[in-house]
Write an enzyme that holds these catalytic residues in place. Sequence first.
Site, mmCIF file in Angstrom:
data_model
loop_
_atom_site.group_PDB
_atom_site.id
_atom_site.type_symbol
_atom_site.label_atom_id
_atom_site.label_comp_id
_atom_site.label_asym_id
_atom_site.label_seq_id
_atom_site.Cartn_x
_atom_site.Cartn_y
_atom_site.Cartn_z
ATOM 1 N N PHE A 7 0.825 -1.201 0.000
ATOM 2 C CA PHE A 7 0.000 0.000 0.000
ATOM 3 C C PHE A 7 0.861 1.253 0.000
ATOM 4 C CE2 PHE A 7 -2.964 -3.076 1.797
ATOM 5 C CZ PHE A 7 -4.174 -2.713 1.237
ATOM 6 N N ASP A 8 0.513 2.178 -0.883
ATOM 7 C CA ASP A 8 1.008 3.542 -0.760
ATOM 8 C C ASP A 8 0.431 4.126 0.528
ATOM 9 O OD1 ASP A 8 1.987 6.159 -1.563
ATOM 10 O OD2 ASP A 8 -0.071 6.606 -2.164
ATOM 11 N N LEU A 9 1.052 5.172 1.058
ATOM 12 C CA LEU A 9 0.563 5.795 2.296
ATOM 13 C C LEU A 9 -0.289 7.033 1.996
ATOM 14 C CD1 LEU A 9 0.461 6.045 5.373
ATOM 15 C CD2 LEU A 9 2.707 7.168 5.284
#
Length: 215
Positions: A7-9
Amino acid sequence: MKKAIFFDLDGTLTDPGQGITNSVMYALEHFGIQVRDRRELYRFIGPPLTDAFRQYYGFSQTQAREALRLYRVYFADRGIFENELYPGIPRMLGALRAAGLRLAVATSKPEEYAARILEHFQIDGFFELLAGNTLQEERPTKGEVIAYALKKLGLLPEETVMVGDRSHDVIGAAENGMAAVGVLYGYGSRRELEDAGAVRIAATVEELARLLPAL
């Protein structure tokens, strides 16, 4: 089926709009640049910041590095927590873990900052690995961050999918032979994500939660 999800943040797990734009404004003021509409700075959310300063304001490499330093002066003390968790994220992460998927964060943000954010929102325990840039800019691109995460977890690209809201998330995944899912509740557009090559696009966290286990 996939074994792991990266996941990107920013723009994917949390909405950092206020903190990032306030930090960019703080840096730009040093160069005599005033920004009246905060929305002009949303394009700074996601991509490497030195690249953004150079692309959007024509800064030299030296100026971009100074702007990044000033950005961090504000961000480290205040901007980091001018941030909100997207509704439904903890529930989704818990369900994915319960389904046996391995979860990691792959962010262009320095790991030191990302760790504080994940802990602040009490979602750090869902992730097996936090992979990001360093304060010394040792992994400045999303592709380099993803490659680092794959190596650390001993995963093959075809076993893993990247989730993010901007084109550089999708492109970074492709550079490593990995598929990417785009999300529209962050700061990227459908066209941006489709043009970059996202295999699927989710409009909401709820849609993403239904989509990921079936990949």
